[in-house]
Design a protein around this motif. Structure first.
Motif, PDB file in Angstrom:
ATOM      1  N   THR A 286     109.663   8.579 -22.352  1.00 21.31           N
ATOM      2  CA  THR A 286     110.726   8.918 -23.311  1.00 21.31           C
ATOM      3  C   THR A 286     110.249   8.745 -24.739  1.00 21.31           C
ATOM      4  N   SER A 287     109.260   7.858 -24.956  1.00 21.73           N
ATOM      5  CA  SER A 287     108.700   7.735 -26.311  1.00 21.73           C
ATOM      6  C   SER A 287     107.306   7.147 -26.217  1.00 21.73           C
ATOM      7  N   PHE A 288     106.446   7.661 -27.088  1.00 18.87           N
ATOM      8  CA  PHE A 288     105.060   7.207 -27.065  1.00 18.87           C
ATOM      9  C   PHE A 288     104.563   7.154 -28.500  1.00 18.87           C
ATOM     10  N   LYS A 289     104.123   5.970 -28.953  1.00 24.25           N
ATOM     11  CA  LYS A 289     103.597   5.944 -30.333  1.00 24.25           C
ATOM     12  C   LYS A 289     102.524   4.881 -30.476  1.00 24.25           C
ATOM     13  N   GLU A 290     101.744   5.119 -31.507  1.00 19.59           N
ATOM     14  CA  GLU A 290     100.692   4.179 -31.831  1.00 19.59           C
ATOM     15  C   GLU A 290     101.351   2.866 -32.256  1.00 19.59           C
ATOM     16  N   ALA A 291     100.923   1.732 -31.726  1.00 16.71           N
ATOM     17  CA  ALA A 291     101.501   0.446 -32.141  1.00 16.71           C
ATOM     18  C   ALA A 291     100.572  -0.205 -33.153  1.00 16.71           C
ATOM     19  N   LEU A 292     101.008  -0.109 -34.419  1.00 18.85           N
ATOM     20  CA  LEU A 292     100.162  -0.716 -35.453  1.00 18.85           C
ATOM     21  C   LEU A 292     100.444  -2.212 -35.498  1.00 18.85           C
ATOM     22  N   PRO A 293      99.414  -3.015 -35.638  1.00 14.31           N
ATOM     23  CA  PRO A 293      99.655  -4.458 -35.733  1.00 14.31           C
ATOM     24  C   PRO A 293     100.365  -4.758 -37.043  1.00 14.31           C
TER      25      PRO A 293
END
Lengths: 314, 448
Positions: A286-293
C-alpha cells in the motif's frame, strides 16, 4: 562561486591560551537559506557565532560577509539572539527595545516605527510600560526575539531560539523564522533540537571538538546516511514476507516492527526496485518509501563514530 | 561615536530616575545643612538659665573676686565654711545653688585642693572660667608679695598678644601671606570630595557591569557596540550622574543653610549682612587707607581669602577629580567584568581600596606638612595623587610638581582604561568560574 553566499568562513582558527576552540573551520551559508549549526556542547559553536558577530576575531582565517571581509559596520545587518539571553531587568520593555534598536544603528524614528510594528504583530502592545522583571520567562523570550529582528537584519543568527517556549509559542517562532526567510533574510540556526533541523534547515554544519566534521544539504546527508533502509506498508502474510526478504539478504529492522508497517534494511548496493519487485510477489503493497534516518541518529552516529575512530587510532 | 552617547544617555537617565537617587539627592542637603546649622543653633539655645555658685573660700583670698558672667553668678556669704559645705552637700538640690566651689586654706601652695560639687555635670566652660579666675588672682597675690610699686601698671604694660602672620616666599622676592587654618579647610574638603566621589561612583560602575553580566544582556549589546564603548559609556554616564548629584547637593545645601539662618537665627543674618556691608566698603576703599578697628576681622578674612589661589585650586580640583575618577572607575569596571556576583569581588577590591585608604591617611599628615617628602611622593604616585595633591595645593605647590603629578596621572589613567578595556572585553563573556590573578593577566594578552 562566493556569489551565492551571504557568509563564508575560510579556515577559521581561534585559540584561547593553549586550547584550540576552532580548528580550520570553513563553511558557506547561501543567501535566503536556513543554515543549521550543530554540535555537542563545548564544540566551539558559540565561539564561531561570536566571531560571525564581530564580538571576537579569529586568530587566522577570514570571514566574508556579502563577499567582503567581515567589518565592524556589518553587524548592523546581523541580528543575534544569544543562547544566554537577558535584558535589563529593571528597564521598561518598550524603552529597552528602542535603546537596543538604536544601538544597532536605527534612528529614533525608525526604531519607534519598527518596535510599534513588532509589538502589534506579537500583540504585546500592553507590555510597553512594564518592567522586564514583571514578565514571565516565555514573555521575555518573545521580547528578546523582537529585539533581535527589529533592525531588519539580512542575516539572523539564532542560538537555541526555541528553548524556554511552550509548544504553541515555539511553533509561532518557527513560523516567524520561516516567514523572515521567505522575505529574504538568511538564518543561521544553532540548536540541539534535531526535529526542527529536519523541518527547517536547508543545509547544516556539524562541529565537534573544534572541527567541522559533517557539512552539506540536509536531505542529501540523510540520504547518504540512509540509502539502505525502506519503509513498507502492506496487506497480507507477514511470515511469507520475511521468508522472501531473507532470500534476497534483506531483513526487517526489529525495533521498527509493526503489524502492517515495517522498516527494511537492504544490503549495500541494492536498489529500491529490486526490493520492491521481490516484495510485490508475496504481499499487497500500500505504500513504499525510502526511510531516511533522522538527524538525531546522524548526529549521534557521526559524533560517536568519530570518537570510535579516534579511540581505534590510539 | 554616536552609539557611545546613546549609552551615556541611558546610563544617566536610568540612574537619575531611580527612587534611591532622588531620595539621596534631596536628603543629602538636609543632612549637610543640619550638620552646619545645628551646632550654631544649639549654641544660641544652650544655657539660658543662670547658674548660682556658692563659693566656700577658706583662704579668704577671693571675696567678690571671681568675675561674673551672664550665666555664672557667684555668692561668697558663708562665714562658716565647714558647716556650710556639709549643709550644702546634703541639701544642694533644694537650695538655690547649682554648685559649690570649695577653696582650701592654703590654695596658693596646694593648687590641687580646689573642689567643685554639683548635682549635674557642670559645663566645661564653667570649670575653665573658675580655674582661670583663681589662677589669675593667685598669680597677682604672689606678685604683690614682692612689693613692687605700680604693679597694676606694670602688669598692664607687659601684657602682649603675639600673632604670627605667615608669608611664603616664592622666586623673585614676591611674598604671599598664607593662612594655615583656611588652607587646611580647603585642602580637607577638596580631598574628601574626591575620595567620596571615587568610592561612591566607582563602586557604582562595578555594580553596573556586574548587573549587565549577570543579566546576560551584555552579549546582546556587544553584538551592536564595541565592549570598550559600552565600558566608557557606563563610566562617563555614571560620572555625569555623580556630578549632577554633587551640584544639586551643593546648591540645595547653600539654599537650606541660608533659609535656616533666616528662619532660626535672624540676628546672625543681620550680622552677616553687616559683615558683607563692611566687606563692600573695604573693597571700595583702596588697600592703603588704614582700616578702622571694627572691620579688622573682616579685613583679616579678606586677606585670607585673597591669599588662596582659587583659579589654580578649582582648575586642579577638576583635573584631579576627573582623573582620579577615570583611573579608579576603569579599574572598578575591570573587577566587575571579571566576577559573577558582587560577593566575589573581595579579592580584587583590596588592591583598589588600599591605595584609597593610604591616600586618606597621607592626606591628614600632608595638611600638617604639605612640603614634606611623604606628601611629595604620594602626590606624584597616581593612585594617591588626586587626594594628596588636593590636600597640598591650597598651601601652594611649585608648578613643576603640579605638572609632574598631572602628567603621571594622565598617563596612568589612559593606561588603566586601555588595560581595563582588555580585561573587560574578555571578562564579560566568561561565566561560572572565579578567575585568578594569573587568568586576568592572560586576558590582557588575548587578541580580540
Amino acid at each position: 562561486m562566493d556569489e551565492k553566499y551571504i557568509l563564508s568562513a575560510r579556515d577559521v582558527v581561534k585559540q584561547y591560551g593553549d586550547v584550540k576552540v576552532l580548528d580550520r573551520v570553513s563553511l558557506d551559508v547561501p543567501f535566503g537559506s536556513i543554515y543549521g549549526l550543530l554540535g555537542p556542547n563545548g564544540a566551539g559553536k558559540t565561539t564561531f557565532i561570536r566571531i560571525a558577530n564581530g564580538i571576537t576575531a579569529p586568530d587566522s582565517g577570514e570571514l566574508l560577509f556579502m563577499r567582503r571581509k567581515l567589518q565592524r559596520e556589518d553587524i548592523a545587518a546581523i541580528g543575534y539572539l544569544p543562547e544566554e539571553r537577558g535584558l535589563y531587568r529593571k528597564m521598561k520593555v518598550g524603552e529597552q527595545a528602542l535603546y537596543l534598536a538604536r544601538l544597532k544603528g536605527l534612528s529614533r524614528a525608525d526604531a519607534e516605527r519598527q518596535t510599534a510594528y513588532w509589538f502589534k504583530r506579537f500583540e504585546i502592545q500592553g507590555w510597553w510600560n512594564r518592567k522586564v522583571e514583571e514578565l514571565s520567562k516565555g514573555m521575555q523570550q518573545k521580547v528578546q526575539f523582537i529585539i533581535t529582528v527589529l533592525h531588519q537584519p539580512s542575516l539572523l543568527i539564532l542560538d537555541e531560539p526555541f528553548s524556554g517556549f511552550d509548544p504553541i509559542n515555539a511553533d509561532l517562532m518557527k513560523k516567524e523564522i520561516m516567514r523572515l526567510r521567505d522575505e529574504g533574510a538568511t538564518v543561521i540556526l544553532s540548536t540541539h533540537n534535531m526535529a526542527s533541523v529536519e523541518e527547517m534547515c536547508d543545509r547544516i554544519s556539524l562541529i565537534d571538538k573544534s572541527r567541522c566534521i559533517l557539512q552539506g544539504d540536509v536531505t542529501q546527508i540523510r540520504r547518504e546516511y540512509g540509502s539502505d533502509e525502506y519503509e513498507l506498508r502492506f496487506e497480507g502474510d507477514r511470515h511469507g514476507l520475511e521468508t522472501v526478504l531473507a532470500g534476497i539478504r534483506c531483513r526487517i529492522i526489529p525495533e521498527a516492527e509493526q503489524s502492517t508497517t515495517v522498516k527494511i534494511r537492504v544490503p549495500k548496493g541494492m536498489k529500491g526496485n529490486e526490493l520492491l519487485s521481490a516484495v510485490i510477489s508475496c504481499v499487497q503493497v500500500t505504500s513504499f518509501k525510502e526511510a531516511l534516518p533522522n538527524m538525531n541518529d546522524i548526529f549521534i552516529r557521526t559524533v560517536q563514530g568519530k570518537e570510535g575512530q579516534a579511540n581505534q587510532l590510539q | 561615536m554616536n552609539k557611545i552617547f546613546i549609552i551615556i544617555h541611558r546610563e544617566f537617565l536610568t540612574r537619575v530616575r531611580k527612587k534611591s537617587f532622588i531620595i539621596m539627592t534631596l536628603l543629602g542637603p538636609v543632612l549637610f545643612a543640619s550638620f552646619m546649622t545645628a551646632p550654631v543653633w544649639f549654641a544660641t539655645m544652650e544655657d539660658e538659665d543662670v547658674r548660682h555658685i556658692a563659693v566656700l573660700d577658706s583662704s579668704r583670698l577671693f571675696f567678690n573676686m571671681i568675675p561674673e558672667t551672664e550665666h555664672f553668678k557667684f555668692s561668697y556669704d558663708f562665714p562658716n565654711v565647714r558647716d556650710s559645705l556639709a549643709y550644702l552637700k546634703q541639701h544642694l538640690a533644694k537650695s538655690k545653688y547649682s554648685g559649690v566651689l570649695y577653696i582650701p586654706p592654703y590654695v596658693a601652695y596646694v593648687p590641687s585642693g580646689v573642689e567643685f560639687y554639683s548635682d549635674r555635670q557642670p559645663p566645661v566652660n564653667l570649670s575653665m572660667h573658675m580655674a582661670n579666675a583663681l589662677e589669675k588672682i593667685i598669680e597677682r597675690e604672689k606678685l604683690s608679695a614682692h612689693h613692687i610699686e605700680n604693679l597694676d601698671d606694670i602688669l598692664r604694660s607687659v601684657k602682649t598678644n603675639i600673632k604670627i602672620r605667615i608669608f611664603r616666599l616664592s622666586g623673585g622676592g614676591t611674598e604671599k601671606e598664607s593662612h594655615s587654618g583656611l588652607n587646611m579647610v580647603v585642602a580637607c574638603i577638596s580631598a574628601l570630595l574626591i575620595y567620596m566621589f571615587v568610592f561612591l561612583f566607582g563602586a557604582q560602575v562595578m555594580r553596573g557591569v556586574i548587573e549587565e553580566k549577570t543579566g546576560r544582556i551584555v552579549e546582546v549589546i556587544i553584538s551592536s557596540v564595541k565592549p570598550f564603548q559600552l565600558m566608557m559609556g557606563k563610566v562617563v554616564g555614571i560620572a555625569l550622574t555623580g556630578l549632577t548629584q554633587f551640584v544639586i547637593w551643593i546648591v540645595l545645601t547653600l539654599i537650606l543653610v541660608m533659609a535656616a539662618q533666616w528662619i532660626f537665627l535672624p540676628q546672625l543674618t543681620d550680622e552677616a549682612l553687616q559683615q558683607a556691608g563692611n566687606r563692600q566698603t573695604i573693597g571700595a576703599l583702596a588697600d592703603n587707607i588704614p582700616v578702622r578697628e571694627v572691620s579688622e576681622k573682616t579685613a583679616e578674612m579678606m586677606s585670607m581669602l585673597q591669599s588662596i589661589n582659587f583659579d589654580v585650586i578649582i582648575g586642579c580640583f577638576l583635573f584631579f577629580f576627573i582623573g582620579g575618577y577615570l583611573l579608579y572607575a576603569s579599574l572598578f569596571a575591570a573587577v566587575g567584568s571579571a566576577v559573577d556576583s558582587e560577593t566575589d569581588t573581595q579579592q580584587f577590591m583590596l588592591p583598589i581600596t588600599v591605595p584609597l585608604f593610604v591616600a586618606m591617611a597621607v592626606m591628614f599628615s600632608a595638611v600638617q606638612n604639605p612640603d614634606g617628602t611623604l606628601a611629595f611622593w604620594f602626590s606624584v604616585i597616581p593612585f594617591t595623587s588626586p587626594i594628596v595633591m588636593m590636600a597640598r595645593i591650597s598651601f601652594g605647590v611649585p608648578y613643576w610638581e603640579l605638572f609632574l603629578s598631572m602628567t603621571v596621572l594622565a598617563v596612568t589613567f589612559i593606561g588603566a582604561i586601555l588595560l581595563s578595556g582588555k580585561i573587560y572585553r574578555t571578562g564579560i563573556l566568561i561565566y561560572g568560574k572565579k578567575p585568578t590573578w594569573r587568568e586576568l593577566w592572560k586576558w590582557l594578552t588575548y587578541k580580540r
